[in-house]
Design a protein around this motif. Structure first.
Motif, short mmCIF file in Angstrom:
data_model
loop_
_atom_site.label_atom_id
_atom_site.label_comp_id
_atom_site.label_asym_id
_atom_site.label_seq_id
_atom_site.Cartn_x
_atom_site.Cartn_y
_atom_site.Cartn_z
N ASP A 138 0.85 -1.19 0.00
CA ASP A 138 0.00 0.00 0.00
C ASP A 138 0.89 1.24 0.00
N CYS A 139 0.93 1.94 -1.12
CA CYS A 139 1.77 3.13 -1.25
C CYS A 139 0.97 4.42 -1.16
N ASP A 140 -0.30 4.32 -0.81
CA ASP A 140 -1.17 5.48 -0.64
C ASP A 140 -1.26 5.83 0.84
N PRO A 141 -0.82 7.02 1.25
CA PRO A 141 -0.87 7.40 2.67
C PRO A 141 -2.23 7.26 3.32
N SER A 142 -3.31 7.23 2.54
CA SER A 142 -4.64 7.05 3.12
C SER A 142 -4.82 5.68 3.74
N GLY A 143 -4.04 4.70 3.29
CA GLY A 143 -4.05 3.38 3.91
C GLY A 143 -5.30 2.56 3.71
N SER A 144 -5.98 2.73 2.60
CA SER A 144 -7.25 2.05 2.38
C SER A 144 -7.12 0.54 2.21
N CYS A 145 -5.98 0.07 1.72
CA CYS A 145 -5.79 -1.38 1.56
C CYS A 145 -5.94 -2.10 2.90
N SER A 146 -5.43 -1.48 3.95
CA SER A 146 -5.49 -2.10 5.28
C SER A 146 -6.93 -2.39 5.67
N GLN A 147 -7.82 -1.43 5.43
CA GLN A 147 -9.22 -1.60 5.79
C GLN A 147 -9.86 -2.74 5.01
N LEU A 148 -9.58 -2.82 3.71
CA LEU A 148 -10.17 -3.88 2.89
C LEU A 148 -9.66 -5.26 3.30
N LEU A 149 -8.44 -5.32 3.81
CA LEU A 149 -7.87 -6.60 4.23
C LEU A 149 -8.18 -6.94 5.68
N GLY A 150 -8.89 -6.04 6.37
CA GLY A 150 -9.31 -6.32 7.74
C GLY A 150 -8.34 -5.93 8.82
N PHE A 151 -7.34 -5.09 8.50
CA PHE A 151 -6.39 -4.63 9.51
C PHE A 151 -6.86 -3.29 10.08
N SER A 152 -6.85 -3.17 11.39
CA SER A 152 -7.18 -1.89 12.05
C SER A 152 -5.89 -1.18 12.42
N SER A 153 -6.00 0.10 12.72
CA SER A 153 -4.81 0.90 13.02
C SER A 153 -4.04 0.38 14.23
N ASP A 154 -4.74 -0.22 15.19
CA ASP A 154 -4.05 -0.70 16.39
C ASP A 154 -3.32 -2.02 16.16
N THR A 155 -3.51 -2.63 15.00
CA THR A 155 -2.79 -3.88 14.69
C THR A 155 -1.58 -3.62 13.79
N ILE A 156 -1.37 -2.35 13.40
CA ILE A 156 -0.26 -2.01 12.52
C ILE A 156 0.73 -1.12 13.27
N LYS B 162 1.15 -10.85 7.62
CA LYS B 162 0.50 -12.01 7.02
C LYS B 162 -1.00 -11.77 7.00
N THR B 163 -1.63 -12.02 5.88
CA THR B 163 -3.08 -11.86 5.79
C THR B 163 -3.76 -13.20 6.08
N GLU B 164 -5.08 -13.19 6.10
CA GLU B 164 -5.83 -14.41 6.32
C GLU B 164 -5.79 -15.34 5.10
N ILE B 165 -5.29 -14.81 3.99
CA ILE B 165 -5.22 -15.60 2.76
C ILE B 165 -3.82 -16.16 2.60
N GLU B 166 -3.72 -17.45 2.48
CA GLU B 166 -2.42 -18.09 2.31
C GLU B 166 -1.75 -17.57 1.04
N LEU B 167 -0.47 -17.31 1.12
CA LEU B 167 0.36 -16.82 0.01
C LEU B 167 0.23 -15.32 -0.24
N LEU B 168 -0.61 -14.63 0.54
CA LEU B 168 -0.73 -13.18 0.36
C LEU B 168 -0.16 -12.45 1.57
N ASP B 169 0.93 -11.73 1.35
CA ASP B 169 1.52 -10.87 2.37
C ASP B 169 1.23 -9.41 2.04
N PHE B 170 1.40 -8.57 3.05
CA PHE B 170 0.97 -7.18 2.90
C PHE B 170 1.90 -6.23 3.62
#
Length: 227
Positions: free
Chosen positions: A48-66, A86-94
């Protein structure tokens, strides 16, 4: 437009989702593409190269977990392994954007004066992935320049409206500049029509103009507005 060429030296494919306009579906496209590749058995790193951080929300990460992200990687305060989640999807890192305050965004502006910074960071330890997907912000300078210098190809989501066409024209001119100065292997992966509304003048006009000027790059798949 750019000629579609790829050196083939590195089997890893890097795809940047880019358009200098907000609200066209860049983040949704980046996340869905990364998830789809991982489900198909390809190891994938989404950055995620956008300072808004929208990818985190779509992947289920909250600010307190990052606790770390791209800015820490670019400042060399943390290693690549330390910023990967590590995301909930195997083989997908973030790698999240993670800009906790304005000072971090100001720091990024200074760092982007080194256009090859992101490429150099990734080449030092991200070779284990089949794909790297970049979600970029809605502008061309700064971090987007770093992304374009580091990627193999560009996937361009286009919303069916006139303003998207002018943004596409600006992007194609900028890609020629990037190709000449920083990345002679970059090519256009394709153009994806998003938020398409059947039987509306705006959608029909956009489609006609893209076919006319960029037809060979337009994907046959179209994302409707109600999807």
């Amino acid at each position: 437009m750019l000629t579609q060429t790829f050196s083939g030296v590195n089997l890893q494919k890097r795809i940047a989702i880019v358009l200098p306009k907000g609200g066209v579906g860049k983040t949704t496209t980046a996340v869905n593409l990364a998830v789809s590749l991982a489900i198909q058995g390809k190891s994938c790193l989404l950055i995620d190269c956008d300072p808004s951080g929208s990818c985190s929300q779509l992947l289920g990460f909250s600010s307190d977990t990052i606790s770390a992200g791209l800015i820490d990687l670019l400042t060399y305060s943390k290693s690549l392994k330390q910023v990967i989640l590590k995301t909930e999807i195997e083989l997908l890192d973030f790698i999240p954007a993670h800009f906790p305050d304005v000072e971090h965004e100001k720091r990024l502006s200074f760092l982007t004066s080194n256009q090859l910074l992101l490429r150099n960071v990734l080449e030092s330890g991200a070779d284990g992935y089949d794909y790297i997907i970049f979600d970029s912000p809605p502008y061309l300078d700064g971090i987007t320049t770093l992304v374009l210098a580091a990627t193999n190809s560009v996937l361009i989501p286009i919303k069916s409206e006139n303003f998207s066409i002018s943004a596409l024209q600006r992007l194609t001119k900028y890609l020629k500049f990037i190709k000449e100065r920083y990345n002679n292997s970059i090519f256009v992966e394709g153009i994806l029509l998003t938020m398409f509304e059947v039987n509306t003048k705006a959608s029909k006009f956009t489609e006609e103009q893209i076919y006319k000027h960029f037809g060979k790059y337009l994907f046959t798949t179209i994302i409707p507005k109600n999807s």
